[in-house]
Design a protein around this motif. Sequence first.
Motif, short mmCIF file in Angstrom:
data_model
loop_
_atom_site.label_atom_id
_atom_site.label_comp_id
_atom_site.label_asym_id
_atom_site.label_seq_id
_atom_site.Cartn_x
_atom_site.Cartn_y
_atom_site.Cartn_z
N ALA A 117 0.90 -1.16 0.00
CA ALA A 117 0.00 0.00 0.00
C ALA A 117 0.93 1.20 0.00
CB ALA A 117 -0.85 0.00 1.26
N SER A 118 0.49 2.31 -0.58
CA SER A 118 1.44 3.40 -0.66
C SER A 118 0.79 4.76 -0.87
CB SER A 118 2.41 3.13 -1.82
OG SER A 118 3.38 4.15 -1.90
N THR A 119 1.50 5.80 -0.38
CA THR A 119 1.14 7.17 -0.74
C THR A 119 1.94 7.58 -1.99
OG1 THR A 119 2.81 8.01 0.80
CG2 THR A 119 0.55 7.87 1.62
N GLY A 120 2.70 6.67 -2.56
CA GLY A 120 3.35 6.93 -3.85
C GLY A 120 4.80 6.51 -3.95
N GLY A 222 5.57 9.47 8.97
CA GLY A 222 4.30 9.09 8.35
C GLY A 222 3.89 7.74 8.91
N ASN A 223 4.31 6.69 8.21
CA ASN A 223 4.04 5.33 8.67
C ASN A 223 5.05 4.89 9.73
OD1 ASN A 223 2.13 3.32 8.42
ND2 ASN A 223 3.20 2.26 6.77
N LEU A 224 6.09 5.69 9.91
CA LEU A 224 7.11 5.59 10.96
C LEU A 224 8.12 4.45 10.78
CD1 LEU A 224 4.85 6.59 13.99
CD2 LEU A 224 6.42 8.04 12.70
N GLY A 225 8.28 3.99 9.56
CA GLY A 225 9.31 2.99 9.27
C GLY A 225 10.70 3.61 9.26
N ASN A 226 10.80 4.80 8.73
CA ASN A 226 12.11 5.45 8.58
C ASN A 226 12.73 5.76 9.94
OD1 ASN A 226 14.13 6.51 6.93
ND2 ASN A 226 13.24 8.57 6.95
N SER A 227 11.95 6.34 10.84
CA SER A 227 12.48 6.66 12.17
C SER A 227 12.84 5.37 12.91
CB SER A 227 11.49 7.49 12.98
OG SER A 227 10.17 7.25 12.58
N LEU A 359 16.27 14.39 4.24
CA LEU A 359 15.31 14.70 3.18
C LEU A 359 14.95 13.37 2.52
CD1 LEU A 359 16.92 17.88 1.59
CD2 LEU A 359 15.30 17.71 3.48
N THR A 360 13.66 13.08 2.49
CA THR A 360 13.23 11.73 2.11
C THR A 360 12.87 11.58 0.63
OG1 THR A 360 11.14 12.49 3.01
CG2 THR A 360 12.42 10.97 4.37
N GLY A 361 12.53 12.70 -0.03
CA GLY A 361 12.10 12.59 -1.43
C GLY A 361 12.58 13.76 -2.28
N1 F0G Z 1 8.81 11.28 3.31
C1 F0G Z 1 8.43 10.75 2.14
C2 F0G Z 1 8.85 11.42 0.89
C3 F0G Z 1 7.65 9.57 2.11
O1 F0G Z 1 7.28 9.05 0.96
C4 F0G Z 1 7.26 8.99 3.34
C5 F0G Z 1 6.44 7.80 3.37
C6 F0G Z 1 7.71 9.60 4.52
C7 F0G Z 1 8.48 10.74 4.47
C8 F0G Z 1 7.40 9.04 5.85
O2 F0G Z 1 8.21 7.95 6.14
O3 F0G Z 1 6.42 6.33 6.55
O4 F0G Z 1 8.77 5.82 7.12
O5 F0G Z 1 7.50 7.51 8.43
N2 F0G Z 1 5.87 7.27 2.36
C9 F0G Z 1 5.17 5.99 2.34
C10 F0G Z 1 4.82 5.61 0.91
C11 F0G Z 1 4.08 5.89 3.29
O6 F0G Z 1 3.86 4.84 0.71
O7 F0G Z 1 5.50 6.01 0.00
P1 F0G Z 1 7.72 6.83 7.13
#
Ligand code: F0G
Length: 405
Positions: A117-120, A222-227, A359-361
């Motif tokens: 499942a995903s936000t993208g 977000g879904n808190l996997g990264n932290s 920076l995640t994206g």
């Molecule tokens: N930043 C970006 C750009 C993300 O795509 C997400 C999560 C987060 C931060 C939050 O990270 O979930 O590990 O706490 N994106 C997921 C997705 C949910 O489906 O692409 P997180």
Amino acid sequence: MCSRCGGLLDIERRGEIDASPLREVWRQRRASLDPRNRSGVWRFREFLPFTDNTQIVSLSEGNTPLYDAPRSADYCRLQQLKLKHQGCNPTGSFKDTGMTAAVTQARKLGARLVVCASTGNTAASLAAYAARADLLCAIVVPTGQVSHAKLAQALDYGAKVLEVEGNFDTCMNLIRELAEDESVYLVNSINPFRIEGQKTVAFELAEQLEWRMPDHLIVPGGNLGNSSAFGKGFRELFESGLIDRQPKITVVQAEGAAPFAKFYDDSGHESFVNEEHPQTLASAIKIGAPVSWQKAWRAVRETGGSVITVTEQEIADAKAIIGRDGIGCEPASATTVAGIRKLVAQHEIKEPETVVAVLTGHVLKDTDYVIKYHSENLIAPEGAPIAPKFANAPIRIQSVADILK
Ligand code: F0G
């Protein structure tokens, strides 16, 4: 899922590891042409739960830059700020570092179908790695809530894109049900192999900082996997003596999608209450029921960090400032710089403490947002217009003379 407690599975290392030669081994691998060494994840394979790593599914992920960001630092009223840009991964987000491990495991298990499942971003990443592994892939996304760029990636990489009415949490529930079929392999961050891959970012960061840890590490939530993954990475580095202290991990959420921050603010930290209607323009983190909150809470608690929120206005302006450093990112990532500014104002971060934001994206992940911001057309979810502090709208010209005016 754990059959005893119903919680998420976690992978624990068995036995001692002699870490003393590893810094040098990892450094030497950087000059190697072996695909395992070209990857910023598999280079640290001594800490990954794979005995055979000859059949990896890799796109040369990791190896992302750690930038100095003077304008962003100034905006936060700090002398110095470093940005670890996970948007510089092969599919433009931090998800690739976990996906290489999860899809390698899927192939090893002989999965018929990989799903998420995903936000993208997870979708784009899984689609790419599944294509590399020649695995069938299906992704479930909330209709109309994924940026065009992310959707385009998933389509181009050949994934079956399934759109569902509802939000990310609706998609997540659906996919968990689907994964009860044994031939289906779920790769959301529920999957412990995702966390294992992602934890190597802590290793790479430590290496880039010559093994001297910053005081603070700031990540979006977000879904808190990264932290959770950063927490695990730093914990393992610390326990094996490769670093002498762990940074405080602070998670930043968007105000309208902040169940973890509410949990943190509740002094007893007793019950976690999901947000039923999460709202934010940072669509990547529009999540009300984060699956990894317990692991993330452990990371925050053990490192002495915190969980805070920022407004839509703060996210938008912080994003534009990161752009002015010539770096750029997608909206969710900018929660970090917005959060740091707030933490400095509240004296939670004090000079000369050192700070790294993740920076995640990539900035190109959501260009609609960028154009709307700079042309003063960005509207917050509750209908309030964002007043951009750093608007930079295109200027129509008729002739060269207009340029010199
Ligand atoms: N930043 C970006 C750009 C993300 O795509 C997400 C999560 C987060 C931060 C939050 O990270 O979930 O590990 O706490 N994106 C997921 C997705 C949910 O489906 O692409 P997180």
